[in-house]
Write a protein that holds these residues in place. Structure first.
Motif, short mmCIF file in Angstrom:
data_model
loop_
_atom_site.label_atom_id
_atom_site.label_comp_id
_atom_site.label_asym_id
_atom_site.label_seq_id
_atom_site.Cartn_x
_atom_site.Cartn_y
_atom_site.Cartn_z
N ASP A 42 -5.81 -1.37 -5.08
CA ASP A 42 -5.22 -1.94 -3.87
C ASP A 42 -6.18 -2.98 -3.29
OD1 ASP A 42 -3.82 -2.51 -1.57
OD2 ASP A 42 -3.46 -0.42 -1.04
N GLU A 43 -5.86 -4.24 -3.47
CA GLU A 43 -6.68 -5.37 -3.03
C GLU A 43 -8.16 -5.18 -3.39
OE1 GLU A 43 -5.75 -6.81 0.82
OE2 GLU A 43 -3.60 -6.50 0.56
N SER A 65 0.83 -1.21 0.00
CA SER A 65 0.00 0.00 0.00
C SER A 65 0.86 1.25 0.00
CB SER A 65 -0.94 0.01 1.21
OG SER A 65 -1.85 -1.05 1.12
N GLN A 85 -7.62 1.10 -0.11
CA GLN A 85 -8.14 0.02 0.72
C GLN A 85 -9.34 0.46 1.54
OE1 GLN A 85 -4.30 -1.60 2.39
NE2 GLN A 85 -5.46 -3.49 2.34
MG LIG Z 1 -2.20 -2.81 2.16
#
Ligand SMILES: [Mg+2]
Ligand SMILES: Nc1ncnc2c1ncn2[C@@H]1O[C@H](COP(=O)(O)OP(=O)(O)O)[C@@H](O)[C@H]1O
Lengths: 324, 273
Positions: A169-170, A53, A93
């Motif tokens: 991000d994810e 991140s 996130q």
């Molecule tokens: Mg992360």
């Protein structure tokens, strides 16, 4: 397309405060070098806390690195962080900014703030919500949705208003398989139609193996390998992963088992071993016959995954990567 | 996963590839007014989801104060301050307190990243949110003002002046709220500052100034909400001094401009870490 050189960022040490213990300084990215090519789905894989991140926040101009350069499509993002917003779409996130909006308004507002006219924003909103299967819940506020649905709504917001680079991000955390497939189909369509490039953060090994063109493996702020998933797996192709689960405890009184312990990564009752095929056969023969068998609950043999690559490269975290 | 090799992809993106030397053409940025309108609209819609109970609280609080003050106030002169003060407290509660809380939480929860990665002018985000919070105060302020006038037998004829008082006091107080929320190092601190500001507006706004000691009066003069209270209280006079009303509103406007400008700078600073 996107070139990163010597990117370094250290979080300062935190003094202890009530409710928060002191923390030493953390070098979250450490001399990171990357070359992302146009039209590529490029992955950043690593366990929690590896610095993924932090790295993408520097790519998107959200965080100023201590050292190093980021160039995206010829623009120096460290010197001109405000340009990043006009080149890329970012899915962070957190969804705090959108939580109290309806799915539909979250997508529309994001499109408008990306410079679309009201008409364009609404047309793109409708198209994206349909594409991701969100139309039936378009009128519901994000915070009343399940985690996976909320994440999907955030993906929708990121896709409204075309950008040549998507930094996600994810994105699929908490999603069911249907939603995941919808996301990957939407990403792939943009790549096929417009040559969109994707930088994707993940700690999910299966996802990394199936959707990524190339992957950089991150560990404690450093890129420890960068290649296609299959080339990375080649590096451990001469190994087999053996997983043993003991009923209560390992029968260490059996000498062969005691010898295996030396090479096992232990996690409760579970042992994970990376062995040459010949050794693996012997190990399985040992534990499935004789005294050890009574203590054995379950065992599996598998060809190596990116997780084994991570461990073979000296990755420090033993349980940070997710296999499913 | 894709069957399309990366090197034969079409080149029809909005931003052309700049790897051949020259930097790529940037995508469009959002212009101030359209993006301000979009932020305003999205913030207003949040009220439906999250804020309605809080707006009730603000109104009940002010109505309760007026009922309590009924036995204490002495004549129409003091009643004016009670009604004007209680009305402006609704503005302070929502624009100052709740907005400080909102920005504090947005910042702590990573919500500013969302706006910071969109090509939107910082002023649009701050002004859009401030304008929305000022708008949330309208129903509560009106209910409080009407109820107060009826309760204390004050004329309702000059109620229209709230059309100017609410936006101007709203600008001043929401500007301060945004500054608190964006500058406070921790979200709890932002909430605390917002609540302190509201308490000050409450204590110094509803009590008639003639009875205050000198030091407290000075403090009252330093509080921007005071000028909203003064402007509104003056209009209850048989013959209002409109020049003074205008002057009070000008102070609100001035504070509003300055605090919103500071809030915009604070936002810019908070969004790149
Ligand atoms: Mg992360
Ligand atoms: N704001 C912060 N302040 C201090 N340390 C941080 C902060 N954010 C992240 N870290 C630390 O930096 C490291 C990398 O974090 P992060 O980039 O979030 O990792 P990942 O996304 O790979 O899980 C971790 O050790 C984390 O604890």
């Amino acid at each position: 397309m996107c070139t990163v050189r010597g990117l370094t960022k250290t979080y300062p040490a935190l003094r202890a405060r009530r409710g928060a213990p002191a923390a030493p300084e953390v070098r979250a990215t450490d001399g990171v070098e990357l070359d992302v090519r146009r039209g590529e789905i490029f992955g950043l894989l690593g366990p929690n806390g590896a610095g993924k991140s932090t790295l993408v926040r520097q790519l998107t101009g959200l965080m100023r690195p201590d050292r190093g350069t980021v160039r995206i499509l010829g623009h120096d993002i460290v010197a001109h962080p405000e340009r990043a917003a006009r080149i890329l779409a970012y899915l962070g996130q957190e969804s705090t900014a959108l939580d109290e909006l309806t799915v539909s308004l979250a997508a529309e507002t994001t499109g408008r703030l990306r410079g679309l006219s009201l008409r364009q924003a609404r047309a793109e909103r409708d198209a994206v919500l349909d594409e991701l299967g969100l139309a039936p819940i378009a009128g519901r506020p994000l915070k009343k949705l399940s985690g996976g649905q909320r994440r999907l709504a955030c993906v929708a917001a990121a896709l409204v208003g075309e950008r040549p680079l998507l930094v996600l991000d994810e994105p699929t955390t908490g999603m069911d398989p249907v939603a995941r497939r919808a996301v990957w189909a939407a990403v792939d369509r943009r790549r096929a139609e417009r040559g969109t490039t994707v930088v994707l953060v993940t700690h999910n090994v299966i996802e990394a193996e199936t959707v990524l063109d190339r992957v950089a493996v991150l560990d404690r702020g450093r890129v420890i390998a960068c290649d296609t998933p299959s080339a990375l797996k080649e590096r451990v192709a001469d190994e087999v992963r053996v997983e043993l689960v003991w009923r209560e405890r390992a029968p260490l009184e059996v000498p062969e088992v005691a010898a295996l312990k030396e090479r096992a990564v232990e996690s409760g009752r579970r042992w994970t071993l990376r062995l040459a095929p010949e050794e693996a056969r012997t190990a399985v023969a040992t534990v499935t016959g004789g005294a050890a068998f009574a203590a054995l609950d379950d065992f599996t043999l598998a060809t190596p995954s990116l997780e084994d690559v991570y461990l073979a490269l000296g990755g420090a975290a033993r349980q940070g990567l997710v296999k499913g | 996963m894709s069957v399309v090799p990366a090197d034969v992809l079409p080149g029809t993106t909005a931003v052309q590839d700049g790897d051949a030397g020259r930097p790529a053409v940037l995508g469009p940025s959002a212009r101030l007014w359209p993006s301000l309108a979009a932020v305003y609209r999205s913030q207003l819609s949040r009220a439906r989801v999250a804020r309605i109970p809080l707006l009730f609280v603000a109104t009940f609080q002010s109505v309760g104060i007026m009922i309590m003050m009924r036995g204490v106030v002495d004549g129409a002169g003091e009643a004016r301050y009670v009604v004007a003060g209680a009305s402006v407290v609704v503005v302070a509660h929502v624009a100052l307190n709740l907005l400080a809380q909102y920005f504090g939480q947005l910042r702590a929860g990573g919500g500013l990243d969302h706006y910071a990665t969109l090509p939107v002018p910082p002023a649009a985000v701050v002004l859009g949110a401030a304008a929305a919070y000022a708008s949330f105060t309208v129903p509560g302020t009106l209910v409080t003002a009407v109820f107060g006038c009826v309760l204390f037998g004050l004329p309702l004829g000059n109620l229209w002046v709230l059309a100017a008082v609410i936006p101007l006091a709203g600008a001043a107080l929401s500007g301060l709220g945004a500054v608190c929320g964006l500058l406070a190092p921790r979200p709890e601190l932002a909430t605390l500052l917002g609540q302190l500001g509201m308490s000050a507006a409450l204590l110094l706004g509803v009590l008639p100034p003639d009875r205050m000691p000198g030091a407290v009066r000075l403090l009252r003069d330093l509080l921007p909400s005071t000028y909203g209270v003064e402007a509104y209280a003056r209009t209850f006079a048989a013959r209002p001094d409109w020049a003074l009303v205008l002057a009070d509103m000008a102070v609100c406007a001035g504070v509003g401009v300055v605090s919103l400008a500071v809030a915009t700078r604070a936002y810019r600073r908070a969004s790149v870490r």
